[in-house]
Write a protein that holds these residues in place. Structure first.
Motif, PDB file in Angstrom:
ATOM      1  N   LEU A  14       0.873  -1.178   0.000  1.00 33.44           N
ATOM      2  CA  LEU A  14       0.000   0.000   0.000  1.00 33.44           C
ATOM      3  C   LEU A  14       0.911   1.229   0.000  1.00 33.44           C
ATOM      4  O   LEU A  14       1.658   1.432   0.955  1.00 33.44           O
ATOM      5  CB  LEU A  14      -0.882   0.029   1.249  1.00 33.44           C
ATOM      6  CG  LEU A  14      -1.940  -1.061   1.368  1.00 33.44           C
ATOM      7  CD1 LEU A  14      -2.580  -1.021   2.752  1.00 33.44           C
ATOM      8  CD2 LEU A  14      -3.004  -0.899   0.295  1.00 33.44           C
ATOM      9  N   ARG A  15       0.829   2.025  -1.029  1.00 38.75           N
ATOM     10  CA  ARG A  15       1.832   3.066  -1.187  1.00 38.75           C
ATOM     11  C   ARG A  15       1.377   4.467  -0.778  1.00 38.75           C
ATOM     12  O   ARG A  15       2.106   5.422  -0.955  1.00 38.75           O
ATOM     13  CB  ARG A  15       2.327   3.105  -2.631  1.00 38.75           C
ATOM     14  CG  ARG A  15       3.050   1.844  -3.000  1.00 38.75           C
ATOM     15  CD  ARG A  15       3.914   1.996  -4.230  1.00 38.75           C
ATOM     16  NE  ARG A  15       4.597   0.751  -4.544  1.00 38.75           N
ATOM     17  CZ  ARG A  15       5.769   0.397  -4.027  1.00 38.75           C
ATOM     18  NH1 ARG A  15       6.394   1.199  -3.210  1.00 38.75           N
ATOM     19  NH2 ARG A  15       6.307  -0.762  -4.348  1.00 38.75           N
ATOM     20  N   GLU A  16       0.174   4.594  -0.198  1.00 35.52           N
ATOM     21  CA  GLU A  16      -0.313   5.963   0.116  1.00 35.52           C
ATOM     22  C   GLU A  16       0.488   6.617   1.230  1.00 35.52           C
ATOM     23  O   GLU A  16       0.733   7.801   1.210  1.00 35.52           O
ATOM     24  CB  GLU A  16      -1.796   5.940   0.552  1.00 35.52           C
ATOM     25  CG  GLU A  16      -2.763   5.540  -0.542  1.00 35.52           C
ATOM     26  CD  GLU A  16      -3.051   4.045  -0.495  1.00 35.52           C
ATOM     27  OE1 GLU A  16      -2.299   3.320   0.184  1.00 35.52           O
ATOM     28  OE2 GLU A  16      -3.990   3.606  -1.153  1.00 35.52           O
ATOM     29  N   GLY A  17       0.865   5.841   2.235  1.00 37.36           N
ATOM     30  CA  GLY A  17       1.529   6.432   3.402  1.00 37.36           C
ATOM     31  C   GLY A  17       3.031   6.414   3.246  1.00 37.36           C
ATOM     32  O   GLY A  17       3.565   6.230   2.145  1.00 37.36           O
ATOM     33  N   GLY A  18       3.736   6.591   4.369  1.00 36.55           N
ATOM     34  CA  GLY A  18       5.179   6.648   4.296  1.00 36.55           C
ATOM     35  C   GLY A  18       5.875   5.319   4.520  1.00 36.55           C
ATOM     36  O   GLY A  18       6.990   5.105   4.067  1.00 36.55           O
ATOM     37  N   SER A  19       5.202   4.394   5.216  1.00 33.19           N
ATOM     38  CA  SER A  19       5.942   3.239   5.713  1.00 33.19           C
ATOM     39  C   SER A  19       5.790   1.973   4.882  1.00 33.19           C
ATOM     40  O   SER A  19       6.376   0.955   5.209  1.00 33.19           O
ATOM     41  CB  SER A  19       5.525   2.947   7.153  1.00 33.19           C
ATOM     42  OG  SER A  19       4.275   2.300   7.171  1.00 33.19           O
ATOM     43  N   LEU A  20       5.019   2.046   3.811  1.00 33.05           N
ATOM     44  CA  LEU A  20       4.844   0.897   2.925  1.00 33.05           C
ATOM     45  C   LEU A  20       4.300  -0.339   3.638  1.00 33.05           C
ATOM     46  O   LEU A  20       4.974  -1.373   3.706  1.00 33.05           O
ATOM     47  CB  LEU A  20       6.186   0.557   2.249  1.00 33.05           C
ATOM     48  CG  LEU A  20       6.119  -0.178   0.918  1.00 33.05           C
ATOM     49  CD1 LEU A  20       5.528   0.739  -0.153  1.00 33.05           C
ATOM     50  CD2 LEU A  20       7.491  -0.641   0.473  1.00 33.05           C
ATOM     51  N   PRO A  21       3.094  -0.255   4.190  1.00 34.00           N
ATOM     52  CA  PRO A  21       2.478  -1.473   4.714  1.00 34.00           C
ATOM     53  C   PRO A  21       2.073  -2.377   3.541  1.00 34.00           C
ATOM     54  O   PRO A  21       2.091  -1.953   2.401  1.00 34.00           O
ATOM     55  CB  PRO A  21       1.242  -0.967   5.460  1.00 34.00           C
ATOM     56  CG  PRO A  21       1.162   0.492   5.252  1.00 34.00           C
ATOM     57  CD  PRO A  21       2.198   0.910   4.276  1.00 34.00           C
ATOM     58  N   GLY A  22       1.728  -3.619   3.862  1.00 35.17           N
ATOM     59  CA  GLY A  22       1.307  -4.537   2.808  1.00 35.17           C
ATOM     60  C   GLY A  22      -0.063  -5.105   3.108  1.00 35.17           C
ATOM     61  O   GLY A  22      -0.503  -5.152   4.257  1.00 35.17           O
ATOM     62  N   LEU A  23      -0.744  -5.506   2.047  1.00 31.79           N
ATOM     63  CA  LEU A  23      -2.017  -6.175   2.212  1.00 31.79           C
ATOM     64  C   LEU A  23      -1.747  -7.676   2.166  1.00 31.79           C
ATOM     65  O   LEU A  23      -1.113  -8.154   1.218  1.00 31.79           O
ATOM     66  CB  LEU A  23      -2.933  -5.745   1.055  1.00 31.79           C
ATOM     67  CG  LEU A  23      -4.435  -5.824   1.258  1.00 31.79           C
ATOM     68  CD1 LEU A  23      -4.856  -4.999   2.464  1.00 31.79           C
ATOM     69  CD2 LEU A  23      -5.146  -5.320   0.007  1.00 31.79           C
ATOM     70  N   VAL A  24      -2.184  -8.397   3.197  1.00 32.17           N
ATOM     71  CA  VAL A  24      -1.947  -9.840   3.221  1.00 32.17           C
ATOM     72  C   VAL A  24      -3.242 -10.606   3.487  1.00 32.17           C
ATOM     73  O   VAL A  24      -4.185 -10.077   4.069  1.00 32.17           O
ATOM     74  CB  VAL A  24      -0.910 -10.263   4.299  1.00 32.17           C
ATOM     75  CG1 VAL A  24       0.433  -9.618   4.082  1.00 32.17           C
ATOM     76  CG2 VAL A  24      -1.423  -9.980   5.700  1.00 32.17           C
ATOM     77  N   GLU A  25      -3.229 -11.856   3.040  1.00 30.71           N
ATOM     78  CA  GLU A  25      -4.317 -12.765   3.350  1.00 30.71           C
ATOM     79  C   GLU A  25      -3.786 -13.711   4.422  1.00 30.71           C
ATOM     80  O   GLU A  25      -2.603 -14.040   4.409  1.00 30.71           O
ATOM     81  CB  GLU A  25      -4.633 -13.561   2.085  1.00 30.71           C
ATOM     82  CG  GLU A  25      -6.058 -13.994   1.935  1.00 30.71           C
ATOM     83  CD  GLU A  25      -6.274 -14.478   0.504  1.00 30.71           C
ATOM     84  OE1 GLU A  25      -6.841 -13.701  -0.278  1.00 30.71           O
ATOM     85  OE2 GLU A  25      -5.825 -15.601   0.196  1.00 30.71           O
ATOM     86  N   ALA A  26      -4.665 -14.130   5.332  1.00 35.52           N
ATOM     87  CA  ALA A  26      -4.186 -14.964   6.437  1.00 35.52           C
ATOM     88  C   ALA A  26      -4.951 -16.283   6.515  1.00 35.52           C
ATOM     89  O   ALA A  26      -5.936 -16.489   5.806  1.00 35.52           O
ATOM     90  CB  ALA A  26      -4.293 -14.201   7.754  1.00 35.52           C
ATOM     91  N   ASP A  27      -4.459 -17.143   7.418  1.00 40.07           N
ATOM     92  CA  ASP A  27      -5.020 -18.494   7.532  1.00 40.07           C
ATOM     93  C   ASP A  27      -6.449 -18.516   8.056  1.00 40.07           C
ATOM     94  O   ASP A  27      -7.108 -19.546   8.031  1.00 40.07           O
ATOM     95  CB  ASP A  27      -4.115 -19.361   8.414  1.00 40.07           C
ATOM     96  CG  ASP A  27      -3.995 -18.822   9.836  1.00 40.07           C
ATOM     97  OD1 ASP A  27      -4.209 -17.603  10.039  1.00 40.07           O
ATOM     98  OD2 ASP A  27      -3.682 -19.611  10.735  1.00 40.07           O
ATOM     99  N   ASP A  28      -6.951 -17.362   8.540  1.00 39.94           N
ATOM    100  CA  ASP A  28      -8.360 -17.307   8.958  1.00 39.94           C
ATOM    101  C   ASP A  28      -9.228 -16.740   7.830  1.00 39.94           C
ATOM    102  O   ASP A  28     -10.371 -16.354   8.051  1.00 39.94           O
ATOM    103  CB  ASP A  28      -8.515 -16.443  10.223  1.00 39.94           C
ATOM    104  CG  ASP A  28      -8.146 -14.986   9.969  1.00 39.94           C
ATOM    105  OD1 ASP A  28      -7.556 -14.685   8.898  1.00 39.94           O
ATOM    106  OD2 ASP A  28      -8.451 -14.132  10.821  1.00 39.94           O
ATOM    107  N   PHE A  29      -8.656 -16.627   6.623  1.00 39.22           N
ATOM    108  CA  PHE A  29      -9.310 -16.084   5.427  1.00 39.22           C
ATOM    109  C   PHE A  29      -9.562 -14.590   5.516  1.00 39.22           C
ATOM    110  O   PHE A  29     -10.240 -14.013   4.679  1.00 39.22           O
ATOM    111  CB  PHE A  29     -10.626 -16.826   5.096  1.00 39.22           C
ATOM    112  CG  PHE A  29     -10.432 -18.307   4.929  1.00 39.22           C
ATOM    113  CD1 PHE A  29      -9.744 -18.806   3.837  1.00 39.22           C
ATOM    114  CD2 PHE A  29     -10.892 -19.199   5.887  1.00 39.22           C
ATOM    115  CE1 PHE A  29      -9.526 -20.167   3.688  1.00 39.22           C
ATOM    116  CE2 PHE A  29     -10.685 -20.566   5.759  1.00 39.22           C
ATOM    117  CZ  PHE A  29      -9.996 -21.047   4.658  1.00 39.22           C
TER     118      PHE A  29
END
Ligand SMILES: Nc1ncnc2c1ncn2[C@@H]1O[C@H](COP(=O)(O)OP(=O)(O)O)[C@@H](O)[C@H]1O
Ligand SMILES: [Mg+2]
Length: 254
Positions: A14-29
């Motif tokens: 996710l590039r809107e902010g400064g820290s570059l978070p990511g979008l992830v999918e997890a084992d709980d869906f």
């Protein structure tokens, strides 16, 4: 305790902010916005997110649920972007996740109306935790299903970068002149009367308990994670009682 999930797929940065978070999918869906433990100020940013995010929720603010995300760096192998690949590689273990509010819009002070009561509550909270990242340029507020949600408390509690000076630092005023809600006639005094009594030692113990030991274990000068948890609680406890008198840069709430 935060819910623990395991990342199963890295979707996109996710590039809107400064820290570059990511979008992830997890084992709980679930789909989560993940903040990397291996990023620049990683560990302290994540601690701030949990302390302030969990405090905000308990004070009645809308704040997406937080989880811990266990990451196997192998997920980065297929990632074409080198910066993202490095973040994934250096963030094996426990990271922070936040429920992804699908379809949320960034808050625009010119397009949305906020009541003086709500503006006051958010501004008072930001003054309490010394949030320097809720400006009109970068509000870190989302509109989702018609309501305002708080996100991104990574740049708060500046005193945790220098513990010996923490108490003195926490006594300093909060400059709200650039705050995203400064123009909505924020009722800071009303908010303080309502919220300050809720910020008790007991509540802060509950909030700091949610921070994973893994992020607290290596701070110089502290023998145990619980010692560091107490250090996080103390400035907030003192500040809650006085900060409404130390907000500068706005007309209302004086
Ligand atoms: N829970 C969420 N739901 C939907 N979008 C989000 C969520 N959290 C963050 N975002 C989006 O990702 C951007 C960056 O996230 P943020 O937490 O502000 O990180 P930073 O500013 O440190 O990079 C936000 O400005 C927002 O657009
Ligand atoms: Mg942000």
């Amino acid at each position: 305790m935060l819910k623990e999930v395991i990342a199963t797929r890295f979707i996109t940065p996710l590039r809107e902010g400064g820290s570059l978070p990511g979008l992830v999918e997890a084992d709980d869906f679930g789909t989560y916005v993940m903040k990397f433990a291996g990023a620049g100020q990683g560990r302290k940013t994540l601690i701030a997110e949990v302390v302030c995010g969990e405090l905000a929720r308990r004070l009645g603010f809308r704040m997406p649920r937080l989880v811990t995300v266990e990451l196997d760096p192998v997920l980065g192998l297929g990632e074409p972007d080198q910066q993202v690949q490095e973040l994934l590689r250096s963030s094996g273990g426990t990271n922070l996740g936040m429920d992804f509010l699908s379809g949320a819009l960034g808050f625009d002070p010119l397009a949305f109306e906020v009541s003086p009561a709500e503006a006051g509550r958010i501004l008072w909270f930001d003054a309490l935790v010394n949030n320097v990242d809720r400006s009109w340029r970068n509000p870190n507020l989302l509109m989702w299903r018609g309501d305002l949600w708080l996100i991104d408390h990574g740049a708060t509690m500046i005193w945790h970068h220098n513990w010996p000076g923490a108490q003195a630092s926490a006594e300093r005023p909060y400059d709200a002149s650039d705050h995203a809600l400064a123009t909505f006639a924020p009722d800071v005094r009303g908010a303080a009367a309502e919220l300050a009594p809720l910020v008790t030692e007991e509540l802060l113990t509950e909030v700091t308990a949610a921070v994973p030991d893994a992020w607290l274990a290596t701070e110089p000068g502290f023998d145990t994670p619980d010692d560091l948890r107490r250090a996080y609680a103390t400035p907030l406890l003192t500040r809650a009682a006085v900060i409404h008198d130390r907000v500068t840069g706005i007309e209302e709430g004086k």
